[in-house]
Write a protein that holds these residues in place. Structure first.
Motif, PDB file in Angstrom:
ATOM      1  N   GLN A 681       0.828  -1.207   0.000  1.00  0.00           N
ATOM      2  CA  GLN A 681       0.000   0.000   0.000  1.00  0.00           C
ATOM      3  C   GLN A 681       0.864   1.259   0.000  1.00  0.00           C
ATOM      4  OE1 GLN A 681      -2.200  -1.264   3.570  1.00  0.00           O
ATOM      5  NE2 GLN A 681      -4.103  -0.933   2.438  1.00  0.00           N
ATOM      6  N   MET A 682       1.952   1.248   0.772  1.00  0.00           N
ATOM      7  CA  MET A 682       2.844   2.409   0.806  1.00  0.00           C
ATOM      8  C   MET A 682       3.456   2.646  -0.576  1.00  0.00           C
ATOM      9  SD  MET A 682       3.908   4.725   3.014  1.00  0.00           S
ATOM     10  CE  MET A 682       3.903   4.033   4.672  1.00  0.00           C
ATOM     11  N   VAL A 705       0.711  13.302   1.421  1.00  0.00           N
ATOM     12  CA  VAL A 705       0.805  11.891   1.806  1.00  0.00           C
ATOM     13  C   VAL A 705       1.580  11.108   0.752  1.00  0.00           C
ATOM     14  CG1 VAL A 705      -0.531   9.790   2.247  1.00  0.00           C
ATOM     15  CG2 VAL A 705      -1.288  11.981   3.192  1.00  0.00           C
ATOM     16  N   GLN A 706       1.357  11.437  -0.523  1.00  0.00           N
ATOM     17  CA  GLN A 706       2.139  10.772  -1.570  1.00  0.00           C
ATOM     18  C   GLN A 706       3.629  11.084  -1.426  1.00  0.00           C
ATOM     19  OE1 GLN A 706       1.065  11.662  -5.657  1.00  0.00           O
ATOM     20  NE2 GLN A 706       2.276   9.952  -6.435  1.00  0.00           N
ATOM     21  N   MET A 713       9.634   5.001   0.754  1.00  0.00           N
ATOM     22  CA  MET A 713      10.048   3.949  -0.178  1.00  0.00           C
ATOM     23  C   MET A 713      11.354   4.270  -0.903  1.00  0.00           C
ATOM     24  SD  MET A 713       7.671   1.984   0.624  1.00  0.00           S
ATOM     25  CE  MET A 713       8.102   0.586  -0.401  1.00  0.00           C
ATOM     26  N   ALA A 714      11.953   5.443  -0.657  1.00  0.00           N
ATOM     27  CA  ALA A 714      13.228   5.788  -1.294  1.00  0.00           C
ATOM     28  C   ALA A 714      14.330   4.855  -0.815  1.00  0.00           C
ATOM     29  CB  ALA A 714      13.596   7.248  -0.983  1.00  0.00           C
ATOM     30  N   LEU A 719      13.502   3.712   4.812  1.00  0.00           N
ATOM     31  CA  LEU A 719      12.795   4.273   5.966  1.00  0.00           C
ATOM     32  C   LEU A 719      11.652   3.365   6.405  1.00  0.00           C
ATOM     33  CD1 LEU A 719      12.433   6.620   7.965  1.00  0.00           C
ATOM     34  CD2 LEU A 719      10.957   7.732   6.269  1.00  0.00           C
ATOM     35  N   PHE A 720      10.926   2.807   5.442  1.00  0.00           N
ATOM     36  CA  PHE A 720       9.815   1.921   5.787  1.00  0.00           C
ATOM     37  C   PHE A 720      10.316   0.738   6.604  1.00  0.00           C
ATOM     38  CE2 PHE A 720       6.820  -1.511   5.217  1.00  0.00           C
ATOM     39  CZ  PHE A 720       5.592  -0.889   5.343  1.00  0.00           C
ATOM     40  N   LYS A 721      11.391   0.116   6.145  1.00  0.00           N
ATOM     41  CA  LYS A 721      11.935  -1.049   6.847  1.00  0.00           C
ATOM     42  C   LYS A 721      12.391  -0.671   8.259  1.00  0.00           C
ATOM     43  CE  LYS A 721      13.463  -3.334   2.621  1.00  0.00           C
ATOM     44  NZ  LYS A 721      14.594  -3.588   1.717  1.00  0.00           N
TER      45      LYS A 721
END
Length: 753
Positions: A681-682, A705-706, A713-714, A719-721
């Motif tokens: 979703q991200m 938000v985008q 996700m860069a 960062l997400f991980k």
């Protein structure tokens, strides 16, 4: 005052828009500028007056929309909010600008290829008397036009009088170019300089042999410095030790590009082969020693195929300035750094000091230098003038403190991050990637097949959603291999997944690897040099009308009129495959993939525009009726068959990690009722601006938000991980609001006010 003029023609109607330069924030790329966002239009503004006048013109609605969009883009300027593509002046306009600059500012002095390149990259010029000045923006743009496509225009004009290439441009060359028709007299348009979307560079072995032969046969065995190699790679010229400048053959320029790719990785490796030290000097003997050491193969390998992928987060302006200040103080004894030295460090990783010696700088210093020179040297120009207020191209350690005192730099990272999208990116060879994926399927997935969607997911995010619905983070080497499979529109994936059956069903089996080895598609040892991929920033796609027509026909003729979701459109654009509603996957024609790329360009702008044509709402579903309605209301014209240029950004500002996390936490809490977000979703939000929620409905998310999702996700979802594992310590691909709170406690993020 300079004016920008745009002319649009329709039948017997000619519309000319003349724009005056507008006052704007000097650093719109940072959040503290007051006019970052477009905001509401003031009644009676120039935009409204222009729009009203356009409405009264005897032209179709689609052209009215184009003219209004042109006005909106002009008002937005160069900030993040605008979708304006950077354009360069035409060859004739650039020639006139440079000629006038030579006459008025340089007293008619000639300009060398190195000076033109310096202006194009940094916005500074070191004159013959040794002084350095900042050049006007229009001169830098003209210099960029001269040096585009390997300095093609510079080479063409500088040889206009003599017919030979000595790397020196005189004002007489401009006049001669007008006479012989090389330049037009009154062409003041702008143009996107096009170059090949993909192009080959020689393998490391072949490049090394080419350079060694060039040194022996043309330079009498002379050494080459990192600066000379970089000069050849960028401009196609070489300034020799005797001060003369020559144009080098194309194969030498390509070999030099290979040496300087990936922060000069090959140059650094080979030049240290003999002595073990990096002094920025490449000798012919280094070539032979590199062979002995196994750094190069005995067989000059084939050319690598290229496409670009990947991004790099550069340090914040404050962090970069602090790093450079410490480097000047601790390693250079407080010496000043000029713009050329900063640019040299950013591009090559070397620094030629004032005593003439050359050293390799630490990676952190090179990254800081890249940050200084990003956006045409914006940070360098800002900080170097902090003490004196003038631009002399010299950065002192005291400038750092002055910039802090004046608020130009922040002691905390409340600014947006600069993401540098690489023109070059290294991936494993096809054979190595194939073996890595085969081993992963066999050892970790029990031999399960991988779909194109799963391979693409691994390539983009570093996660894999398995058949049982669980999501796992894959090793870095598997992600790199997946990126190689999906490069060039999934070319390698398509080639291998059809190795056994000869047809494209979007499913890769371990047996496909074995078959690909048998038929020679892959080498048996699964090895091979890594490949450097390159991408042009300029490319062409079908026009909006042509793309929409292609998609409508595809929906009608191949899908029985089924609607297409934003995810399906994005899948086609990136991979060339489509997973249909019945769950089957097919490979789509090349023209359909190009049309999908046009729909999803600029954050899916065309998709959003057309999919809402009938209902006026964004639900992420495109129907064939939307095309018909878009024709009726003038959003699209019925003209098809053309293409139009696009420019990819090489640098882009994203919110800082802490800011992005704060935005996403609020979005989860306020709009999703605290629901968790998966990496899929991200990634969907980052790429398309849409979100498919847990209940199956799809909504368009706000721009901020985008942008936050993009930051998450860069760099392979770095960062997400980091954040999603804050509570549990494990990677399951699910981000909760509690993860944000824990990341604050752990010091991964700071509390964003």
């Amino acid at each position: 005052m300079n004016h920008e003029v745009s002319t649009y023609s329709y039948r017997h109607t000619v519309v000319t828009i003349e724009r005056e330069p507008e006052a704007h924030c000097h650093d719109k790329r940072h959040h503290h500028c007051d006019d970052d966002d477009e905001g509401p239009r003031r009644p009676g503004s120039r935009h409204e007056r222009g729009s009203s006048a356009i409405d009264n013109l005897p032209i179709p609605n689609w052209l009215k929309r184009l003219l209004k969009e042109s006005l909106r883009e002009d008002n937005r300027g160069d900030g993040d909010g605008g979708g304006r593509k950077e354009r360069l002046p035409s060859a004739s306009s650039a020639g006139a600008t440079i000629k006038n600059f030579q006459n008025s500012a340089l007293g008619g002095e000639m300009l060398s290829a190195k000076q033109m390149d310096q202006m194009a990259r940094t916005g500074y010029l070191t004159k013959k008397d040794g002084s350095t000045v900042a050049v006007p923006d229009e001169v830098q743009s003209a210099a960029k036009r001269y040096m585009a496509n390997g300095g093609a225009l510079f080479k063409k004009i500088e040889s206009a009088v003599t017919g030979g290439h000595d790397g020196l441009l005189s004002t007489d060359d401009y006049r001669k170019a007008l006479k012989d028709g090389t330049l037009a007299r009154n062409d003041h348009s702008t143009e996107v300089v096009s170059s090949r979307h993909e192009y080959p560079l020689p393998s490391p072995d072949k490049a090394a042999k080419t350079i060694c032969d060039f040194q022996k046969d043309k330079l009498g065995g002379a050494n080459l410095s990192a600066e000379q190699m970089d000069q050849m790679a960028r401009t196609g010229y070489l300034t020799k030790k005797d001060g003369s400048t020559v144009a080098v053959p194309p194969e030498v320029q390509d070999a030099a590009k290979r040496f300087m790719a990936k922060d000069a990785k090959l140059f650094k490796s080979v030049e240290a082969a003999t002595t073990g030290k990096q002094d920025g000097i490449l000798a012919p003997g280094d070539y032979y020693q590199a062979y002995k050491d196994g750094k190069l193969s005995r067989h000059a390998g084939r050319d690598d195929c290229r496409v670009s992928r990947g991004a790099q987060l550069l340090p914040s302006s404050s962090s970069a300035a602090h790093t450079i200040r410490d480097f000047q103080r601790d390693k250079l004894g407080g010496e000043m750094l000029d713009s050329k030295q900063m640019d040299q460090m950013a591009r090559t990783g070397y620094l030629t000091k004032k005593d003439g010696s050359t050293i390799a700088v630490p990676a952190a210093v090179q990254d800081a230098a890249k940050r200084f020179m990003a956006h045409d040297g914006a940070l360098f120009k800002k900080v170097e003038s902090a003490t004196t207020g003038g631009h002399d191209g010299l950065l002192a350690t005291g400038d750092y403190q002055s910039a802090l005192d004046k608020g130009m730099l922040s002691s905390r990272r409340h600014e947006r991050d600069v993401v540098q999208r690489h023109g070059e990116y290294e991936m494993p060879s096809a054979s190595s990637a194939g073996r890595t994926i085969r081993d992963f399927q066999r050892d970790k997935l029990g031999g399960e097949m991988l779909s194109s969607a799963q391979m693409d997911q691994m390539a983009r995010t570093g996660y894999l959603t398995k058949k049982d619905g669980s999501t796992v983070a894959v090793p870095a080497e598997v992600q790199s291999a997946a990126q190689r499979f999906m490069a060039k529109g999934g070319e390698l994936f398509k080639k291998i997944e059809s190795a056994t059956t000869g047809s494209h069903d979007g499913l890769l089996a371990t047996g496909d690897y074995t078959e690909a080895v048998k038929d020679g598609t892959l080498s048996a040892d699964g090895g091979g040099d890594s490949e450097t991929f390159c991408r042009s920033n300029r490319y062409r796609l079908p026009t909006a009308s042509s793309a929409a027509h292609t998609v409508r026909d595809f929906q009608r003729d191949k899908l029985g009129g089924e609607m297409l979701s934003s995810e399906q459109m994005d899948q086609m654009a990136r991979t060339g495959y489509l997973t249909k509603k019945d769950g089957s996957t097919i490979a789509v024609p090349a023209e359909m993939q190009a049309a999908a790329q046009r729909f999803m360009a600029h954050d899916g702008a065309l998709f959003k525009q057309v999919e809402s044509a009938v209902t006026g709402k964004h639900d992420g579903l495109l129907a064939t009726g939307d095309y018909t309605q878009a024709l009726k209301d003038g959003t699209l014209s019925d003209e098809t068959g053309r293409t139009e240029p696009f420019t990819r950004e090489c640098e882009h500002d994203l919110p800082s990690g802490s800011s992005a996390a704060h935005t996403m936490r609020d979005f989860q809490k306020d709009k999703l009722g605290g629901a968790m977000l998966s990496e899929t979703q991200m990634d969907q939000m980052a790429r398309t601006g849409y979100l498919t929620k847990a209940d199956g409905s799809t909504v368009a998310v706000p721009p901020e938000v985008q942008e936050a999702a993009r930051r998450y996700m860069a760099n392979g979802a770095e960062l997400f991980k980091t954040v999603e594992a804050a509570v549990t310590g494990g990677h399951d691909g699910l981000l909760s609001t509690d993860d944000y709170t824990q990341a604050i406690k752990d010091g991964m993020l700071y509390e964003f006010a």
